[in-house]
Design a protein around this motif. Structure first.
Motif, PDB file in Angstrom:
ATOM      1  N   GLN A 234       0.836  -1.209   0.000  1.00 37.18           N
ATOM      2  CA  GLN A 234       0.000   0.000   0.000  1.00 37.18           C
ATOM      3  C   GLN A 234       0.866   1.253   0.000  1.00 37.18           C
ATOM      4  N   TYR A 235       1.936   1.210   0.764  1.00 34.56           N
ATOM      5  CA  TYR A 235       2.852   2.355   0.784  1.00 34.56           C
ATOM      6  C   TYR A 235       3.488   2.554  -0.599  1.00 34.56           C
ATOM      7  N   GLY A 236       3.829   1.450  -1.259  1.00 32.62           N
ATOM      8  CA  GLY A 236       4.387   1.560  -2.608  1.00 32.62           C
ATOM      9  C   GLY A 236       3.412   2.167  -3.599  1.00 32.62           C
ATOM     10  N   GLN A 237       2.116   2.014  -3.338  1.00 35.95           N
ATOM     11  CA  GLN A 237       1.086   2.612  -4.203  1.00 35.95           C
ATOM     12  C   GLN A 237       0.680   4.011  -3.734  1.00 35.95           C
ATOM     13  N   LYS A 238       1.436   4.570  -2.783  1.00 37.01           N
ATOM     14  CA  LYS A 238       1.172   5.923  -2.247  1.00 37.01           C
ATOM     15  C   LYS A 238      -0.145   6.003  -1.479  1.00 37.01           C
ATOM     16  N   GLN A 239      -0.628   4.864  -0.987  1.00 43.41           N
ATOM     17  CA  GLN A 239      -1.841   4.843  -0.163  1.00 43.41           C
ATOM     18  C   GLN A 239      -1.404   4.951   1.301  1.00 43.41           C
ATOM     19  N   LEU A 240      -0.987   6.144   1.696  1.00 38.38           N
ATOM     20  CA  LEU A 240      -0.333   6.319   2.990  1.00 38.38           C
ATOM     21  C   LEU A 240      -1.267   6.015   4.161  1.00 38.38           C
ATOM     22  N   GLY A 241      -2.510   6.467   4.094  1.00 32.79           N
ATOM     23  CA  GLY A 241      -3.445   6.208   5.170  1.00 32.79           C
ATOM     24  C   GLY A 241      -3.686   4.722   5.374  1.00 32.79           C
ATOM     25  N   ASP A 242      -3.928   3.995   4.275  1.00 34.41           N
ATOM     26  CA  ASP A 242      -4.148   2.552   4.362  1.00 34.41           C
ATOM     27  C   ASP A 242      -2.889   1.858   4.868  1.00 34.41           C
ATOM     28  N   GLY A 256       4.634  -9.262  19.152  1.00 35.17           N
ATOM     29  CA  GLY A 256       5.860  -9.965  19.522  1.00 35.17           C
ATOM     30  C   GLY A 256       6.607 -10.600  18.382  1.00 35.17           C
ATOM     31  N   THR A 257       6.075 -10.573  17.170  1.00 32.37           N
ATOM     32  CA  THR A 257       6.760 -11.183  16.028  1.00 32.37           C
ATOM     33  C   THR A 257       7.750 -10.196  15.427  1.00 32.37           C
ATOM     34  N   ASP A 258       8.686 -10.745  14.659  1.00 36.17           N
ATOM     35  CA  ASP A 258       9.631  -9.874  13.956  1.00 36.17           C
ATOM     36  C   ASP A 258       8.906  -8.988  12.953  1.00 36.17           C
ATOM     37  N   ALA A 259       7.854  -9.529  12.350  1.00 32.95           N
ATOM     38  CA  ALA A 259       7.074  -8.730  11.407  1.00 32.95           C
ATOM     39  C   ALA A 259       6.452  -7.530  12.110  1.00 32.95           C
ATOM     40  N   ALA A 260       5.980  -7.725  13.356  1.00 28.02           N
ATOM     41  CA  ALA A 260       5.381  -6.617  14.113  1.00 28.02           C
ATOM     42  C   ALA A 260       6.421  -5.547  14.420  1.00 28.02           C
ATOM     43  N   ARG A 261       7.619  -5.971  14.808  1.00 32.72           N
ATOM     44  CA  ARG A 261       8.672  -4.983  15.094  1.00 32.72           C
ATOM     45  C   ARG A 261       9.071  -4.223  13.834  1.00 32.72           C
ATOM     46  N   THR A 262       9.176  -4.940  12.714  1.00 32.21           N
ATOM     47  CA  THR A 262       9.498  -4.261  11.458  1.00 32.21           C
ATOM     48  C   THR A 262       8.391  -3.292  11.064  1.00 32.21           C
ATOM     49  N   ALA A 263       7.140  -3.705  11.264  1.00 26.52           N
ATOM     50  CA  ALA A 263       6.008  -2.835  10.935  1.00 26.52           C
ATOM     51  C   ALA A 263       6.044  -1.567  11.783  1.00 26.52           C
ATOM     52  N   ASP A 264       6.388  -1.697  13.079  1.00 19.16           N
ATOM     53  CA  ASP A 264       6.477  -0.516  13.946  1.00 19.16           C
ATOM     54  C   ASP A 264       7.553   0.442  13.441  1.00 19.16           C
ATOM     55  N   ASP A 265       8.684  -0.113  13.048  1.00 23.46           N
ATOM     56  CA  ASP A 265       9.769   0.736  12.533  1.00 23.46           C
ATOM     57  C   ASP A 265       9.345   1.468  11.268  1.00 23.46           C
ATOM     58  N   ARG A 266       8.706   0.755  10.350  1.00 25.06           N
ATOM     59  CA  ARG A 266       8.283   1.390   9.106  1.00 25.06           C
ATOM     60  C   ARG A 266       7.191   2.419   9.358  1.00 25.06           C
ATOM     61  N   LEU A 267       6.315   2.134  10.302  1.00 29.23           N
ATOM     62  CA  LEU A 267       5.241   3.071  10.619  1.00 29.23           C
ATOM     63  C   LEU A 267       5.815   4.368  11.169  1.00 29.23           C
ATOM     64  N   ARG A 268       6.780   4.262  12.072  1.00 27.20           N
ATOM     65  CA  ARG A 268       7.408   5.473  12.610  1.00 27.20           C
ATOM     66  C   ARG A 268       8.129   6.251  11.509  1.00 27.20           C
ATOM     67  N   ALA A 269       8.785   5.532  10.601  1.00 28.76           N
ATOM     68  CA  ALA A 269       9.490   6.210   9.509  1.00 28.76           C
ATOM     69  C   ALA A 269       8.505   6.972   8.616  1.00 28.76           C
ATOM     70  N   ILE A 270       7.357   6.378   8.333  1.00 26.71           N
ATOM     71  CA  ILE A 270       6.347   7.052   7.507  1.00 26.71           C
ATOM     72  C   ILE A 270       5.820   8.286   8.214  1.00 26.71           C
ATOM     73  N   GLN A 271       5.546   8.164   9.485  1.00 23.32           N
ATOM     74  CA  GLN A 271       5.016   9.296  10.242  1.00 23.32           C
ATOM     75  C   GLN A 271       6.037  10.431  10.337  1.00 23.32           C
ATOM     76  N   LEU A 272       7.301  10.089  10.525  1.00 22.28           N
ATOM     77  CA  LEU A 272       8.347  11.118  10.567  1.00 22.28           C
ATOM     78  C   LEU A 272       8.506  11.814   9.223  1.00 22.28           C
TER      79      LEU A 272
END
Length: 276
Positions: A234-242, A256-272
């Protein structure tokens, strides 16, 4: 009186004769000046042509140099893209092994140091890596015993992905899912079919495959990574809200999964990036 008129006539005739005699020399001088001016003009034109030719030659040389620089930049860009894809899929493979509980590969002390190893040339797991762990099966413990042909078809598709033949791997995974829609390797096939599209930036098609995996196999070991990839697609398609909502959902559904930690990192990067 008659002699006076005679003298005047003689003097006039002499003056006319002198003027007539002088005319060719004056005309000659005028013609010579014109010829000199014409020659000077031709010389100036010739010099202008030489200067123009030199400028054209210089422009051609500069253009050739610019083309060479452009080709070199394109080559470097291709190398960077290839290296980035290789690193991405290598990291993705490590995450998948961690999520499935497979042991991480150990380093042979007699092997060549990683810094001296040649760079990967494709953005998929290379042929030298350990084979992919068998997928987790939910519901029927005996299903794996009936996957001899299924495993072979899956291996062919996965080998194409490892070799970087993404269009071919996408077609092979599609064929696999048509032949074995409920097979033990079907969840993995959905995931790697999505990867075949994702690494070539076909984000919409990638999102469809990752979402299909989540919808059909929400408890599979690749489901957390698939949901992460939905958000990244979705981010690659510029659908930032989704994308933000999906990345936040990864931590909620698969804490607790690695995917969850990676998602948190990417989410913070998008918000910043939006704040900046």
């Amino acid at each position: 009186m008659h002699s006076t008129r005679t003298l005047r006539s003689f003097a006039l005739a002499a003056a006319v004769a002198a003027i007539v005699a002088a005319t060719p020399a004056f005309a000659q001088r005028a013609s010579l000046a014109d010829r000199v001016a014409s020659l000077e003009q031709q010389a100036a034109n010739n010099q202008g042509n030489v200067d123009l030719l030199n400028q054209v030659t210089q422009i051609k040389s500069e253009l050739q140099a610019m083309r060479s620089q452009l080709e070199e930049l394109q080559r470097q860009n291709e190398q960077l893209e290839s290296t980035s894809r290789a690193q991405y899929l290598d990291l993705d493979g490590r995450l998948n092994r961690l999520e499935s509980g497979a042991p991480a590969p150990t380093l042979d002390p007699n092997s060549v140091p990683a810094a001296a190893a040649p760079a990967k040339s494709a953005n998929a797991p290379t042929a030298g890596t350990a084979p992919e762990a068998a997928p987790a099966v939910y519901g029927d413990p005996g299903a794996m015993a009936r996957t001899a042909d299924e495993r072979g078809a899956y291996a062919v598709a996965f080998d194409a992905l490892k070799a970087g033949r993404y269009a071919e791997s996408a077609q092979l995974f599609q064929d696999f899912l048509q032949a074995y829609p409920n097979g033990a390797y079907a969840p993995n096939a959905y995931y790697w079919l999505g990867e075949s599209y994702y690494v070539t930036q076909n984000y919409a098609l990638a999102q469809q495959q990752f979402q299909a995996l989540i919808d059909r196999y929400p408890t599979h070991d690749k489901a957390p990574g698939a949901l992460l990839k939905v958000g990244l697609s979705q981010y690659g398609q510029k659908q930032l809200g989704d994308a933000e909502r999906t990345l936040a959902e990864v931590s909620t559904r698969y804490p607790g999964t690695d995917a969850a930690r990676t998602a948190d990192d990417r989410l913070r990067a998008i918000q910043l990036s939006q704040v900046q």
